[in-house]
Scaffold this motif. Sequence first.
Motif, short mmCIF file in Angstrom:
data_model
loop_
_atom_site.label_atom_id
_atom_site.label_comp_id
_atom_site.label_asym_id
_atom_site.label_seq_id
_atom_site.Cartn_x
_atom_site.Cartn_y
_atom_site.Cartn_z
N PRO A 185 0.83 -1.22 0.00
CA PRO A 185 0.00 0.00 0.00
C PRO A 185 0.86 1.25 0.00
O PRO A 185 1.96 1.26 0.54
CB PRO A 185 -0.79 -0.12 1.31
N ASP A 186 0.36 2.30 -0.63
CA ASP A 186 1.06 3.58 -0.67
C ASP A 186 0.72 4.36 0.60
O ASP A 186 -0.19 5.19 0.62
CB ASP A 186 0.64 4.37 -1.92
N ARG A 187 1.46 4.08 1.66
CA ARG A 187 1.13 4.69 2.95
C ARG A 187 1.44 6.19 2.97
O ARG A 187 0.80 6.95 3.70
CB ARG A 187 1.87 3.97 4.08
N ARG A 188 2.40 6.61 2.18
CA ARG A 188 2.72 8.05 2.17
C ARG A 188 1.57 8.87 1.59
O ARG A 188 1.29 9.96 2.04
CB ARG A 188 4.00 8.29 1.38
N ALA A 189 0.91 8.30 0.58
CA ALA A 189 -0.25 9.00 -0.01
C ALA A 189 -1.47 8.88 0.89
O ALA A 189 -2.37 9.72 0.82
CB ALA A 189 -0.56 8.43 -1.39
N GLY A 190 -1.52 7.85 1.72
CA GLY A 190 -2.55 7.72 2.73
C GLY A 190 -3.96 7.62 2.18
O GLY A 190 -4.20 7.10 1.10
N VAL A 191 -4.89 8.16 2.94
CA VAL A 191 -6.32 8.08 2.59
C VAL A 191 -6.60 8.82 1.29
O VAL A 191 -7.38 8.35 0.46
CB VAL A 191 -7.18 8.64 3.74
N ARG A 192 -5.95 9.96 1.10
CA ARG A 192 -6.17 10.71 -0.14
C ARG A 192 -5.68 9.92 -1.34
O ARG A 192 -6.28 9.96 -2.42
CB ARG A 192 -5.48 12.07 -0.05
N GLY A 193 -4.59 9.18 -1.15
CA GLY A 193 -4.11 8.32 -2.22
C GLY A 193 -5.09 7.21 -2.55
O GLY A 193 -5.31 6.87 -3.72
N LEU A 230 -5.12 0.18 4.01
CA LEU A 230 -3.98 0.75 4.72
C LEU A 230 -3.79 0.18 6.12
O LEU A 230 -2.74 0.39 6.73
CB LEU A 230 -4.14 2.27 4.83
N GLY A 231 -4.81 -0.50 6.64
CA GLY A 231 -4.74 -0.95 8.02
C GLY A 231 -5.28 0.11 8.96
O GLY A 231 -6.12 0.93 8.59
N ALA A 232 -4.79 0.12 10.19
CA ALA A 232 -5.36 0.95 11.25
C ALA A 232 -5.09 2.43 11.03
O ALA A 232 -4.06 2.97 11.44
CB ALA A 232 -4.81 0.51 12.60
N VAL A 233 -6.03 3.09 10.37
CA VAL A 233 -5.97 4.54 10.16
C VAL A 233 -6.97 5.18 11.11
O VAL A 233 -8.13 4.77 11.18
CB VAL A 233 -6.35 4.88 8.70
N ALA A 252 -10.66 -5.48 15.67
CA ALA A 252 -10.89 -5.15 17.08
C ALA A 252 -9.88 -4.12 17.57
O ALA A 252 -10.24 -3.14 18.25
CB ALA A 252 -10.80 -6.43 17.93
N THR A 253 -8.64 -4.30 17.21
CA THR A 253 -7.60 -3.34 17.61
C THR A 253 -7.89 -1.96 17.03
O THR A 253 -7.76 -0.94 17.71
CB THR A 253 -6.21 -3.83 17.15
N TRP A 254 -8.30 -1.93 15.77
CA TRP A 254 -8.56 -0.66 15.08
C TRP A 254 -9.66 0.14 15.78
O TRP A 254 -9.56 1.36 15.91
CB TRP A 254 -8.94 -0.94 13.62
N VAL A 255 -10.72 -0.55 16.23
CA VAL A 255 -11.83 0.17 16.85
C VAL A 255 -11.71 0.20 18.37
O VAL A 255 -12.67 0.44 19.08
CB VAL A 255 -13.19 -0.42 16.42
N ASP A 256 -10.51 -0.07 18.87
CA ASP A 256 -10.19 0.05 20.29
C ASP A 256 -10.98 -0.94 21.15
O ASP A 256 -11.42 -0.61 22.25
CB ASP A 256 -10.44 1.49 20.77
#
Length: 391
Positions: A30-38, A66-69, A360-364
């Motif tokens: 995944p293009d993590r630098r571009a993030g959600v906008r990417g 992207l995983g846990a954003v 589960a981790t993502w939503v705490d």
Amino acid sequence: MTTLPRPTTTLTADDARRIALRAQGLLGAPDRRAGVRGVLRHLGAVQLDTISVLARSHELVPYARLGAVGRKTVENAYWKDVHAFEYWSHAACILPIEEWPHFAFRRRAYRNRPHWNHELPDGTYEQVVKQLRVEGPLTATELGGAKRTSEWWDWSGTKVAVERALMYGEVVCVERRGWKRVYDLAERAVPAELLHDELDDAECLRRLVRLAGESLGVGTRADIADYHRLKGEQVDAVIADSGLVPVEVEGWGKPAWADPAALAAPPRGRHRTTLLSPFDSLIWERARTERVFGFTHRLEAYVPKPKRVYGYFAMPVLAGGRLVGRVDPAREGRTLVARQVTLDGPKAVPAVAQALAEAATWVDCTDVRVERVDPPALRGPLSAELARTVG
């Protein structure tokens, strides 16, 4: 009628599946630098929906890639600094702001529409635009009220007017606040260089057909049309000039078109293991999902409870480039509850456990509880895998 070239490339069904996964950002790094906008620009459209179980669908889409954003990070990425706008595409969607000119054809169609389901009281449209000019950005409630009665369909004149202005392109949704649309004038919200309807219908359609082909990787005429909800004849009129190339996909039985860049390099890389929103663009078209993945997917939120097979908001589980099961989630405090888990077989157990633990981790949430497993014989293996993964 335009004579279309014959396909010179034949893809296996597995080739097409991998191309589709890569095009959707679910195969490869995944293009993590571009993030959600990417992610938004890569997909071209992210669907919105009112249902929120783990999170809302427009949050689940970047999470899957992207995983846990963080949820606040997601919202800021969409709405801050004029990077996106909301409009009617596949459904109500968040779209990259640079595509504003290419929806001119749809704004024109709305302006020329002869009949509407809601009446627009005289003078209301002009009053709403004037109020936004003076006071905006505002929600429909702040403009004077969204409903006349408690019925969901019974919009006030103000709500009818501002939604009509949204369709016409005079007004833009600049963010969602507590899920309410926040409206402002397009002349303030859209960058000046993009604020025009100068492109003719053919140019708009060529762009959207090309974008759909790039986002799908490979698709049939119906797949491409459905991505931005175009008519089949609109696709037919421009596809020969869209830059997409005709291909044949074994087992599809229908003509297909591909992004030439997707054909240039074999799709390789790591597969994501994740829960998918039912409104994720990888699977939002039922016939395509069945053709590409051999997986029948249907949202059952609006199906009467006794008739549901997989659950209210069953989320398909993607692993190894396949759809291997479903999870119908809920939350109770800091426990992620899997009301129903449906597995395609024993091999799906580790992937589903991993997907549940990561979500589960993502939503705490600190715990995962499984209520029902189908087939029941896999309850023990899934519980054991979850105990190892979550613990």
